[in-house]
Design a protein around this motif. Sequence first.
Motif, PDB file in Angstrom:
ATOM      1  N   ARG A 177      11.025 -21.379  -3.229  1.00  0.00           N
ATOM      2  CA  ARG A 177      11.553 -21.688  -1.914  1.00  0.00           C
ATOM      3  C   ARG A 177      10.468 -22.092  -0.920  1.00  0.00           C
ATOM      4  N   ASP A 196      13.005 -16.870   2.243  1.00  0.00           N
ATOM      5  CA  ASP A 196      14.295 -16.526   2.837  1.00  0.00           C
ATOM      6  C   ASP A 196      14.399 -15.050   3.205  1.00  0.00           C
ATOM      7  N   ASP A 230      13.900 -12.122   1.621  1.00  0.00           N
ATOM      8  CA  ASP A 230      14.496 -11.067   0.804  1.00  0.00           C
ATOM      9  C   ASP A 230      13.544 -10.493  -0.231  1.00  0.00           C
ATOM     10  N   PHE A 243      21.473 -13.847   0.050  1.00  0.00           N
ATOM     11  CA  PHE A 243      20.487 -14.912  -0.165  1.00  0.00           C
ATOM     12  C   PHE A 243      19.701 -14.757  -1.462  1.00  0.00           C
ATOM     13  N   THR A 244      20.185 -13.956  -2.381  1.00  0.00           N
ATOM     14  CA  THR A 244      19.467 -13.707  -3.629  1.00  0.00           C
ATOM     15  C   THR A 244      20.367 -14.076  -4.805  1.00  0.00           C
TER      16      THR A 244
HETATM   17 MG   LIG Z   1      16.341 -15.182  -2.108  1.00  0.00          MG
END
Ligand SMILES: [Mg+2]
Lengths: 207, 207, 329, 329
Positions: free
Chosen positions: A172, A35, A37, D79-80
């Motif tokens: 993920r 994603d 990050d 998103f974390t």
């Molecule tokens: Mg994340």
Amino acid sequence: MELTVKEIIAWLEISNTNIQENKAYLTELDQAIGDGDHGINMARGFQEVLNKVTDQEYEAISDVLKDTAMTLISKVGGASGPLLGTAFLKMSTAVKGQESLDTADFAAALNEAINGIKQRGKATEEEKTLLDVWSPMADYFSAVDQFSAEVITETAKDAMEKTKDMMATKGRAAYFKEKSIGHLDPGAVTSFYIFSGLAEAVKGGKN
Amino acid sequence: MELTVKEIIAWLEISNTNIQENKAYLTELDQAIGDGDHGINMARGFQEVLNKVTDQEYEAISDVLKDTAMTLISKVGGASGPLLGTAFLKMSTAVKGQESLDTADFAAALNEAINGIKQRGKATEEEKTLLDVWSPMADYFSAVDQFSAEVITETAKDAMEKTKDMMATKGRAAYFKEKSIGHLDPGAVTSFYIFSGLAEAVKGGKN
Amino acid sequence: MKKIINNANEVVQEMVEGIAAAYPDAVKQLPETSVIVRNDVPVKGKVGIVSGGGSGHEPAHAGYVGKGMLDAAVSGEVFTSPTPDQVLEAIKAVDGGNGVFLVIKNYTGDVINFEMAAELAEAEGIDVEQVVVNDDVAVEDSSFTTGRRGIVGTVLIHKIVGSMAEKGATLKEIKAVADKAVANVRSIGMALTSCIVPEAGKPSFELGENEMEIGIGIHGEPGIERESLKSSNEIAERLAEKVLRDLDYSGSEVAVMINGLGATPEMELFIVNKKVQQILKDKDIHVYRTYIGEFMTSLEMAGCSVTLMKLDDELKALLDADTAAPAFR
Amino acid sequence: MKKIINNANEVVQEMVEGIAAAYPDAVKQLPETSVIVRNDVPVKGKVGIVSGGGSGHEPAHAGYVGKGMLDAAVSGEVFTSPTPDQVLEAIKAVDGGNGVFLVIKNYTGDVINFEMAAELAEAEGIDVEQVVVNDDVAVEDSSFTTGRRGIVGTVLIHKIVGSMAEKGATLKEIKAVADKAVANVRSIGMALTSCIVPEAGKPSFELGENEMEIGIGIHGEPGIERESLKSSNEIAERLAEKVLRDLDYSGSEVAVMINGLGATPEMELFIVNKKVQQILKDKDIHVYRTYIGEFMTSLEMAGCSVTLMKLDDELKALLDADTAAPAFR
Ligand SMILES: [Mg+2]
Ligand SMILES: Nc1ncnc2c1ncn2[C@@H]1O[C@H](COP(=O)(O)OP(=O)(O)O)[C@@H](O)[C@H]1O
Ligand SMILES: Nc1ncnc2c1ncn2[C@@H]1O[C@H](COP(=O)(O)OP(=O)(O)O)[C@@H](O)[C@H]1O
Ligand SMILES: [Mg+2]
Ligand SMILES: [Mg+2]
Ligand SMILES: [Mg+2]
């Protein structure tokens, strides 16, 4: 040589430098099969670790590792933060009372770290995660009696590169299934920066 | 010649053809100084007018114009729909009972149309609207006693082009203030297609 | 153009059917129209409230149909005012015997079409009153121009007149409170990107990768200044300043609305809100209530608007009253 | 990247402050945290409900804090997943003596961080129970994988457990209803465009001008198929089919949620809804209630998701109960 507080702190410093320098790259890797990050997460976390551990004098390795762990756990989030945090926490416990670590001590600590990661993340080897660097590194340190910068880096690099051909089944990246094959695992790459950081520290690359 | 039901229907048919062919262009003009729906609005409205007036036999010009008006009012929306609809409605009333129209009759009808537009839209000439074509056309028909296709087209075109240098103070284009200068008014261009459609009809271009 | 649609020229009709299908317990579509009405109209004795305008501003206006807010919303084609016959159908459907009140946004097309409908309704013996909302301070107001545009402040007017009607107020009383509310509301918007009218198929205007436009309208009408993209704090300051300069809010209580134009993440609206609240605090303007979200959009335009409405006790109570309208929160 | 922000690495902190500033009568920020709690926590005797996750999904999760829904929402970085210490602060703040219930979306990071927090809370003597929501049928569920993702269906779980807690249910009773609700909810999403994580500064992935992706996750995780853009009806069919294939809904009553991912105009959601309702009708599935809007977004991603939850009388009553949460409608 053995690892003392000095090398451990140097280790964290160099790891941080590696991660800051590769923040964008790590994020790109995570954009490909996650994603996007991971670099941001790791850069934030290790910067905080550095602020924490360079802010004070340490007597015990275990205290450095514990502060590292708590910082990663409380400043990162995501999957990688608590997993790496748990790794350092388990290492901290394993080395309690020791003033210096030989390869066997370090291997023992890494094995504890790995157990911690597995328990938290419910993953095992070959699932294309950071474990696929930590696990081979534990095996390596168990098998040697010297800290050799070059071989450490090489071993970590080999392990990291092997994640490229794996299919992710945890984290993920697992949602990418077959499409995850052909991409490096971001957490494995971070782990490579951590162990190549250790190699530099062993060489006295910093301090 | 005089305008009879036949010419009026041809007029609407050719106007519709002109507008359908220039739908995208009219929308682009409205994107420049409006909200980008004028071509869509006019194409929808005139298509409906065509469906309506070619679907039946008419005895009276006034009935054709009334159906045109009601269709524009009920199928277009926006500013242009009710304004053009009002124009045709006023013309319909003005020509009630007449079987054919000479230029004076037509000029009288246009003058009624213009009054209707002004009353509804609270605009006057030189505000960069469709009025700036309708008004000169009324003047022109008042001054002549022949329907000359070429001069009709030329007069309408001149009038349309003059809107380019005007600054809009009514309608959506008014929000562009000085920036509206240099762009043709979409409603004026549509009106040009309507009057050049009349010119074609006068020539017997259709039917 | 990337849109989740079937036919560009049927979006409004399909949307209206989709709205009716979503809330069958609360609203229904008037057959063969683009009008959404409360299920229980006409409500006997209650003044009916009708609003509407071009589509593309969802949840405005149909999302505000419900007890305590609108009785009917009329949807025109995208960015195109609805036609008088549609508005007339709405008026007739909601008239409970005490007349119908129209809330109109100040655009030539909206005003003309609603007024024509009002004339037709009056010809049929229905009392009609109206208010024209003109909250957009980006546009100069003068008697030579069409005047200020009506934008998202309209939603607060819907709420106020809707509550008022629900309480049983007369047409005249509703008109009075609507006039007061409109006199006290000001807004201004800004955009980062254009929207795309489905039938046009391409952006209504272009903004460079590092540009923004302050004072943009909700149909992509131009703003005051096109300039380089600023920080959220600077944008909040600019918008607040323009609103505050237009009306004297000092010492008063206000409702604040931070509205997303379509594509802007709510996260960014809250960041804008942080600064706006700070500015108001510094100016001793007391915030009574804050509304954040997408209330009146411009298709997929990225951008936001800031609205302030000066409140007295009457307006506060009307804003706070319950409503069943699905989109008001 | 065009965003209305100040600093890419301070968006979450500023957003949380902006939320607290927006609804001071309803919520507050726990000092020095990214936790939004109900103003009146801990509510004595009531089980506290805590949820949260990465930011970028607004109005989830902080918009659902309010009487009848969440007691606290913990916002991680974009998103974390949030860190255990933040979640712990939330748990401690909302514990009214009868324990705290956690609603977790099924992502490795969320599960780990919330579980660590639960362990820490239990060490401090607070009873904690949890449910892990996994409604996304785009992901295969097997014991060898991380299982299905938790997406927008989570919002319905918030509503259900929140209503249940408000009624005075015990931790065990809440756990039972949460398990039932999770077992009965399925969702799937699709995207037309990527989102941009502010700190990353560029799109998370690329989709061609004529491409869409079915089964996309709310962080831009990949879907099942990337293919050419289809009509709204075809998209609705595809999404509905995937959901209906995963669970037997025949003859049952359902809640439907059509959720916008960020940039998609509400107009398009209603067009999707029209078809979804038709499909359900054809299959004799009775729609009890429909929710349309942006409930769980993915920053400025264009796209939508479809959710179905099978309902019994208990779930219906819990969905219908009042809530003061600003973003639930
Ligand atoms: Mg994340
Ligand atoms: N279950 C797990 N066990 C071990 N490591 C994992 C697990 N899940 C994810 N990881 C590691 O975490 C990395 C991703 O971290 P990050 O991107 O920071 O968090 P997130 O996935 O929550 O966004 C992966 O590349 C992988 O190495
Ligand atoms: N007050 C007015 N009086 C006369 N014509 C007007 C007025 N306002 C707008 N118009 C005409 O309408 C045209 C725009 O029509 P259209 O784009 O279909 O409607 P809208 O402006 O509502 O989108 C303008 O180009 C102008 O010629
Ligand atoms: Mg990640
Ligand atoms: Mg227009
Ligand atoms: Mg228009």
